[in-house]
Design an enzyme around this catalytic site. Structure first.
Site, PDB file in Angstrom:
ATOM      1  CD  GLU A 116      -3.001   5.696   6.619  1.00 16.17           C
ATOM      2  OE1 GLU A 116      -2.995   5.702   5.376  1.00 16.17           O
ATOM      3  OE2 GLU A 116      -2.056   5.231   7.300  1.00 16.17           O
ATOM      4  CG  ASN A 174      -1.744   1.234   1.367  1.00 19.81           C
ATOM      5  OD1 ASN A 174      -1.876   1.995   0.399  1.00 19.81           O
ATOM      6  ND2 ASN A 174      -2.316   1.460   2.540  1.00 19.81           N
ATOM      7  CD1 TRP A 175       3.923   1.277  -2.585  1.00 21.46           C
ATOM      8  CD2 TRP A 175       3.722   2.122  -4.646  1.00 21.46           C
ATOM      9  NE1 TRP A 175       4.746   0.568  -3.416  1.00 21.46           N
ATOM     10  CE2 TRP A 175       4.649   1.060  -4.683  1.00 21.46           C
ATOM     11  CE3 TRP A 175       3.434   2.799  -5.826  1.00 21.46           C
ATOM     12  CZ2 TRP A 175       5.291   0.668  -5.858  1.00 21.46           C
ATOM     13  CZ3 TRP A 175       4.066   2.415  -7.006  1.00 21.46           C
ATOM     14  CH2 TRP A 175       4.985   1.357  -7.016  1.00 21.46           C
ATOM     15  CE  LYS A 176      -0.004   3.553   4.672  1.00 18.54           C
ATOM     16  NZ  LYS A 176      -0.089   3.741   6.097  1.00 18.54           N
ATOM     17  CD  GLU A 203      -3.517  -2.455   7.264  1.00 16.49           C
ATOM     18  OE1 GLU A 203      -2.426  -2.703   6.760  1.00 16.49           O
ATOM     19  OE2 GLU A 203      -4.146  -1.414   7.021  1.00 16.49           O
ATOM     20  CB  SER A 233       5.047  -1.750  12.128  1.00 17.36           C
ATOM     21  OG  SER A 233       4.670  -0.423  12.416  1.00 17.36           O
ATOM     22  CG  HIS A 247      -5.931   2.009   5.130  1.00 15.64           C
ATOM     23  ND1 HIS A 247      -5.492   2.974   6.006  1.00 15.64           N
ATOM     24  CD2 HIS A 247      -4.894   1.147   4.964  1.00 15.64           C
ATOM     25  CE1 HIS A 247      -4.237   2.706   6.348  1.00 15.64           C
ATOM     26  NE2 HIS A 247      -3.854   1.605   5.734  1.00 15.64           N
ATOM     27  N   GLY A 288       2.547   2.292  10.946  1.00 17.26           N
ATOM     28  CA  GLY A 288       3.582   3.314  10.859  1.00 17.26           C
ATOM     29  C   GLY A 288       4.307   3.606  12.167  1.00 17.26           C
TER      30      GLY A 288
END
Ligand code: PEP
Length: 245
Positions: A93, A6-8, A159, A201, A91, A165
Site C-alpha cells: 500500500e 497490521n491494523w493499517k 504478500e 487474506s 508494504h 484484502g
C-alpha cells in the site's frame, strides 16, 4: 513462529481499549511471538495497555532520516522511543499509494535497522506478474534493490498484492516455492538466514493450511487481525501447529 497484526488505518482509541481487554485475559505462549502494528498515533497508547504482556508493538512505516523537515513522516528513533520493537517497511500500500520505490525502501529499512528496530520487509507481485508466471523474478528484483546492506534478524513478508484484502491466496506450491526462493536468494547474496512470513487474506479458514506449508515462519494478518477473537484464534492455531512437533 511469528504472528503479526497490521491494523493499517483502523481501530480508534475506544476500540483499541476493548481489544486490549481481551489480550489481557489471554494466555500467550512463549513459542509464538505476537506483534501488533497499530496506527502510529496509538503506538504509545497500545503499549501502555499491554505493557505486561509478551506482545511486541511495531510501526507501520518509518522515514529514512532520523529527524528534519519531513512533515508527516515518522522517525525510526521516535518509534523506538515509544516502545516499538518492529517496523513494517515496503508494504504494497505504501509502494502503490505513496510511490515508495525499492531504493527508498532500502534506505528506510537500513535506517530502521540502524535505530535498533527489527524490520519486516514486504515484497510481493501484482496479479499481472502472477498470471505471467514471473512472480519469482519480480520478487527477486524487489529484494535485489531493497535489501538493506547490513542486517541481522530480518523478516521478509511475502504478500502478493492480488491477495491482500481479496480473499484469494496463492496455491500451497506457489507459497512454498516463493518462500524457499526468497530464503535461498538472500542466503546466496548475504550469507544470512531470514524468516519469511506469508501475508494476504490470512483467516481462520486458511490458517492451518498456510502454517503447514514448508518454509512459512509465520503470518502477517490485515483484515482478520481487526477482530480480537479472530486474531487470537489464528495465534492459537500457530501454537497448536508447533505443539504437533
Ligand atoms: C496486509 O495488508 O498486510 C494484509 C495481509 O492484509 P489482509 O490480511 O487483509 O489481506
Amino acid at each position: 513462529m511469528f504472528v503479526a497484526a497490521n491494523w493499517k488505518m483502523n481501530l480508534d482509541k475506544k476500540l483499541i481499549f476493548e481489544f486490549s481487554k481481551h489480550l489481557n485475559t489471554f494466555k500467550f505462549s512463549s513459542k509464538v511471538e505476537a506483534c501488533i502494528f497499530p496506527p502510529m498515533t496509538y503506538v504509545d497508547y497500545l503499549n501502555s495497555l499491554i505493557s505486561n504482556l509478551p506482545i511486541s508493538v511495531g510501526g507501520q512505516n518509518c522515514h529514512y532520516k532520523k529527524s528534519g523537515a519531513y512533515t508527516g513522516e515518522v522517525s525510526p528513533l521516535f518509534l523506538k522511543d515509544t516502545g516499538c520493537k518492529y517496523v513494517i517497511i515496503g508494504h504494497s500500500e505504501r509502494r502503490i499509494l505513496n510511490h515508495e520505490t525499492n531504493d527508498e525502501i532500502k534506505l528506510r529499512a537500513q535506517s530502521a535497522i540502524n535505530s535498533n528496530l527489527k524490520v519486516v520487509l514486504c515484497v510481493g507481485e501484482s496479479l499481472i506478474d502472477h498470471e505471467k508466471g514471473s512472480a519469482l523474478k519480480f520478487v527477486e528484483e524487489q529484494l535485489l534493490e531493497s535489501l538493506p546492506n547490513n542486517f541481522e534478524n530480518l523478516l521478509i513478508a511475502y504478500e502478493p498484492i492480488w491477495s491482500i484484502g481479496t480473499g484469494k491466496i496463492p496455491s500451497v506450491n506457489d507459497i512454498e516455492d516463493m518462500h524457499q526462493h526468497i530464503k535461498k536468494f538472500i542466503f546466496e547474496k548475504t550469507n544470512k538466514k531470514v524468516k519469511v512470513l506469508y501475508g494476504g487474506s490470512v483467516n481462520l479458514e486458511n490458517i492451518n493450511n498456510i502454517l503447514n506449508i514448508v518454509n512459512v515462519d509465520g503470518v502477517l494478518i490485515g483484515g482478520s487481525s481487526l477482530n480480537v477473537k479472530d486474531f487470537l484464534a489464528i495465534y492459537s492455531a500457530a501454537v497448536k501447529h508447533l505443539d504437533k512437533f
